[in-house]
Design an enzyme around this catalytic site. Structure first.
Site, PDB file in Angstrom:
ATOM      1  N   ASN A  92       0.665  -1.248  -0.118  1.00  0.00           N
ATOM      2  CA  ASN A  92       0.115  -0.133   0.201  1.00  0.00           C
ATOM      3  C   ASN A  92       0.896   1.408   0.006  1.00  0.00           C
ATOM      4  O   ASN A  92       0.555   2.096   0.733  1.00  0.00           O
ATOM      5  CB  ASN A  92      -0.960  -0.032   1.279  1.00  0.00           C
ATOM      6  CG  ASN A  92      -0.389   0.011   2.393  1.00  0.00           C
ATOM      7  OD1 ASN A  92       0.847  -0.461   2.671  1.00  0.00           O
ATOM      8  ND2 ASN A  92      -1.004   0.308   3.644  1.00  0.00           N
ATOM      9  N   ASP A 303       3.678  -5.432  12.079  1.00  0.00           N
ATOM     10  CA  ASP A 303       2.632  -4.394  11.276  1.00  0.00           C
ATOM     11  C   ASP A 303       3.070  -3.176  11.599  1.00  0.00           C
ATOM     12  O   ASP A 303       2.547  -2.028  11.832  1.00  0.00           O
ATOM     13  CB  ASP A 303       1.024  -4.322  11.797  1.00  0.00           C
ATOM     14  CG  ASP A 303       0.049  -3.577  10.888  1.00  0.00           C
ATOM     15  OD1 ASP A 303       0.482  -3.070   9.966  1.00  0.00           O
ATOM     16  OD2 ASP A 303      -1.010  -3.421  11.057  1.00  0.00           O
ATOM     17  N   HIS A 307       4.281   6.784  11.001  1.00  0.00           N
ATOM     18  CA  HIS A 307       3.653   7.855  10.514  1.00  0.00           C
ATOM     19  C   HIS A 307       4.556   8.913  11.069  1.00  0.00           C
ATOM     20  O   HIS A 307       5.033   8.816  12.323  1.00  0.00           O
ATOM     21  CB  HIS A 307       2.363   8.035  10.967  1.00  0.00           C
ATOM     22  CG  HIS A 307       1.183   6.952  10.029  1.00  0.00           C
ATOM     23  ND1 HIS A 307       0.971   7.091   9.070  1.00  0.00           N
ATOM     24  CD2 HIS A 307       0.883   5.934  10.714  1.00  0.00           C
ATOM     25  CE1 HIS A 307       0.218   5.942   8.621  1.00  0.00           C
ATOM     26  NE2 HIS A 307       0.083   5.468   9.752  1.00  0.00           N
ATOM     27  N   PHE A 321      -4.088   5.413  11.240  1.00  0.00           N
ATOM     28  CA  PHE A 321      -3.913   4.192  11.969  1.00  0.00           C
ATOM     29  C   PHE A 321      -2.487   4.020  11.923  1.00  0.00           C
ATOM     30  O   PHE A 321      -1.842   3.817  10.850  1.00  0.00           O
ATOM     31  CB  PHE A 321      -4.810   3.156  11.291  1.00  0.00           C
ATOM     32  CG  PHE A 321      -6.259   3.410  11.498  1.00  0.00           C
ATOM     33  CD1 PHE A 321      -6.680   3.172  12.572  1.00  0.00           C
ATOM     34  CD2 PHE A 321      -6.921   3.907  10.370  1.00  0.00           C
ATOM     35  CE1 PHE A 321      -8.233   3.502  12.935  1.00  0.00           C
ATOM     36  CE2 PHE A 321      -8.219   4.192  10.461  1.00  0.00           C
ATOM     37  CZ  PHE A 321      -8.987   3.694  11.684  1.00  0.00           C
TER      38      PHE A 321
HETATM   39 ZN   LIG Z   1      -3.824  -4.408   7.866  1.00  0.00          ZN
END
Ligand SMILES: [Zn+2]
Length: 423
Positions: A92, A303, A307, A321
């Site tokens: 992503n 994960d 940021h 998130f």
């Molecule tokens: Zn995820």
């Protein structure tokens, strides 16, 4: 040049090795594991554990598109500092990794700038939009190790079925971020007592659980191998446990924050406790810990989602998130799982080495003669206090600031090179 790692407790879960031994590294490989070895240089590992470099199946390195949060270079340094020598990056980015050229871009950047091994995953649908399936055979041919639309879920069950059928045909694991977007409604944290008290819009656990169930059922229908990412809730675990008992091809991971923090942490840590799936209730934290002890959870992943401070320093609902995790992975595992008596040290290391590597068939996660010298040397008894300002990551978004943890990485080797050494 040869290097001998001397006097450590060598643990290799893949072969069942757990003994006081020396490890001889020549060039890029481990050439001998035994007693009284010598080499040109010596790395003193007295009182330390010597294990395979850790393998993390779930990281976000933000390149291309968001290089102020993290790059492949900075992310790899954060990994090395955490004892991690292999990572699977999520697609992503901007643009997303949804075609062969983008996978090649990742591989080239990794070759040029990373100090550890970066294995890219690729998107399952174009633009991660959930409609048009990517050319998975091509993606695999240029080096994608799995497919995933992580960050969101494929909402149409019809599309998901076709994605899983194609992934099965290409013999690729589908890594599923399970989320029913129609229940999101601007949710920012777990829906429950704490969200009500804080007056924040909630994300019900059912958002995740419905899609864990749907995705496993569709994988069974398609004959695909599915890996459930970042499972966070008790019922989510129960669904996976039942599927495994039925013999379905499902595996799952959880992240350290789900066994260490509940949604109460939002009160203390603010936006640094905002992630997706969100921190759940104390009963879910207990269930996750239990599932790790029972072996229902196949591996641990971070994960790692960096940021910038400016992005996180806003009203809770507006913040993105995610939290960073690579530099606290090992210590949170040692402190909260091993020291707490939930799993043995050898099993904890397996959950971060052989188990994730096996899951995707990566040539990593083991320590054997003739194999690559990807090695983590850590002192399991030494303590340190988390100081985000010292992270090698470009980002600082951790809810563990100030926490006293056990387990200090002394050195990390990748292909025989020392890529991190405690100063
Ligand atoms: Zn995820």
């Amino acid at each position: 040049m040869s290097l001998v790692i001397k006097g450590g407790h060598v643990i290799d879960p893949a072969s069942g090795l757990s003994d006081m031994l020396d490890v001889l590294v020549e060039g890029e490989n481990v050439t001998r594991i035994g007693k009284d070895l010598s080499g040109d240089e010596t790395l003193d590992a007295c009182g330390c554990v010597v294990c395979p470099g850790l393998v993390d199946l779930h990281v976000h390195f933000r390149e291309p598109g968001f290089e102020s949060k993290e790059t492949i270079a900075s992310g790899s340094r954060a990994a090395a500092r955490g004892g991690v020598t292999s990572v699977v990056t999520m697609p992503n980015t901007n643009p997303p990794i949804d075609n062969a050229g983008m996978v090649e871009f990742c591989n080239r950047r990794a070759r040029e700038t990373a100090c550890i091994k970066v294995w890219p995953s690729a998107a399952a649908t174009k633009g991660r939009q959930g409609f048009e399936i990517t050319e998975m055979a091509e993606l695999k041919a240029v080096g994608a190790v799995a497919v995933t639309d992580d960050g969101s879920d494929i909402q149409s069950s019809w599309v998901m079925r076709r994605v899983l059928e194609y992934a099965a045909m290409c013999d690729l694991v589908y890594m599923a971020h399970c989320e029913d977007a129609s229940l999101m409604e601007g949710g920012a944290m777990n829906e429950g007592l704490v969200s009500t008290k804080l007056g924040l819009p909630g994300m019900p656990k059912q958002m995740e659980e419905i899609m864990i169930d749907r995705n496993i059922r569709l994988a069974a229908l398609s004959g695909a191998r599915i890996h459930i990412q970042h499972v966070s809730s008790e019922e989510g675990i129960n669904i996976i446990r039942r599927a495994k008992e039925q013999g379905l091809q499902v595996t799952c991971e959880t992240a350290p924050h789900y066994w260490t923090l509940s949604d109460e942490a939002v009160t203390r840590c603010g936006t640094n406790a905002k992630m997706n799936p969100p921190l759940r209730e104390a009963s879910d934290v207990r269930a996750i810990r239990q599932a790790i002890a029972e072996g229902v959870i196949d591996c641990i992943a971070t994960d790692h989602a960096p940021h910038t401070v400016t992005e996180k320093d806003v009203e809770f609902q507006l913040a993105p998130f995610g939290i960073v995790g690579l530099e606290t992975l090992l210590s949170l595992t040692l402190t909260e799982l091993v020291q707490a008596g939930l799993v043995r040290l050898e099993r904890a290391i397996e959950l971060m080495t052989a188990a994730p590597a096996r899951l995707l068939g990566l040539p990593a996660g083991e320590l054997r003669e003739g194999g690559p010298a990807d090695i983590c040397v850590f002192d399991p008894e030494a303590q340190w206090t988390v100081e985000a300002a010292k992270f090698a990551s470009l980002s600082r978004n951790t809810p563990f600031e100030g926490r006293l943890l056990k387990g200090v990485v002394k050195a990390t080797l990748c292909d025989g090179r020392i890529v991190y050494r405690q100063s």
